[in-house]
Design a protein around this motif. Structure first.
Motif, mmCIF file in Angstrom:
data_model
loop_
_atom_site.group_PDB
_atom_site.id
_atom_site.type_symbol
_atom_site.label_atom_id
_atom_site.label_comp_id
_atom_site.label_asym_id
_atom_site.label_seq_id
_atom_site.Cartn_x
_atom_site.Cartn_y
_atom_site.Cartn_z
ATOM 1 N N THR A 187 28.211 14.404 97.395
ATOM 2 C CA THR A 187 28.110 13.312 98.370
ATOM 3 C C THR A 187 26.667 13.087 98.795
ATOM 4 N N THR A 222 24.513 11.527 95.931
ATOM 5 C CA THR A 222 24.888 10.187 95.502
ATOM 6 C C THR A 222 23.936 9.176 96.125
ATOM 7 N N PRO A 223 23.353 8.272 95.301
ATOM 8 C CA PRO A 223 22.367 7.323 95.852
ATOM 9 C C PRO A 223 22.952 6.381 96.907
ATOM 10 N N ARG A 224 24.192 5.994 96.722
ATOM 11 C CA ARG A 224 24.799 5.062 97.664
ATOM 12 C C ARG A 224 25.931 5.784 98.386
ATOM 13 N N LEU A 225 25.762 5.970 99.671
ATOM 14 C CA LEU A 225 26.774 6.678 100.445
ATOM 15 C C LEU A 225 27.888 5.732 100.858
ATOM 16 N N ASP A 226 29.088 6.079 100.456
ATOM 17 C CA ASP A 226 30.271 5.314 100.836
ATOM 18 C C ASP A 226 31.219 6.271 101.561
ATOM 19 N N ASP A 233 33.970 13.014 105.359
ATOM 20 C CA ASP A 233 34.558 11.941 104.562
ATOM 21 C C ASP A 233 36.066 12.142 104.548
#
Length: 157
Positions: free
Chosen positions: A77, A80-84, A133
């Protein structure tokens, strides 16, 4: 509890017989004492003592497994470049009743990366847990209930 004390006394007796009270020798004496108690368990009624030991080892194994699994999940997590993320606080309904059981559950949850025990309700029926998350609240509750809570209940039955 008396059998655990007997096992400790056997370990101390082993240390006295060998003349060495270092940690490794006392640990060996403890294991040797447990083996001796296992040989005469039917006469002493020690089946519960060894059964609880296996259940404690199972709880430790579950914690280590969950620790590695959640550490990998948090590392992925973070990298990861884009946190969702969908962080949230869940209200976990407790079926545990004793303070030691609730405290152990809260500590195991807190020690697992990505989760943090926040509070216990006044009536000790709900544990509030923050998750980094939590896309499915019901799945998170079921995971705690079927994992840590079930094993803790088995250890303290």
């Amino acid at each position: 509890m008396t059998l655990f004390l007997a096992n400790i006394l056997l370990a101390i007796a082993w240390g006295a017989m060998t003349g060495s009270f270092d940690v490794l020798n006392l640990t060996f004496g403890f294991v040797l004492g447990a083996f001796c108690l296992a040989l005469i368990r039917e006469q002493l009624g020690t089946d519960g003592y060894f059964g609880r030991g296996y259940r404690v080892i199972g709880l430790i194994w579950l914690f280590l497994k969950e620790l590695v699994k959640s550490a990998v999940k948090v590392a992925v997590t973070v990298l990861t470049p884009r946190l969702d993320l969908k962080p949230g606080i869940i209200a976990f309904p407790l079926s545990l009743e004793r303070d030691i059981e609730i405290t152990l559950l809260a500590n195991l949850i807190t020690l697992t990366p990505g989760t943090l025990s926040i509070d216990v309700s006044e009536d000790r029926k709900t544990l509030y847990v923050h998750c980094i998350d939590v896309p499915d609240v019901d799945a998170a509750i079921a995971d705690i209930r079927d994992g840590f809570e079930r094993r803790i209940r088995e250890v303290f039955r």
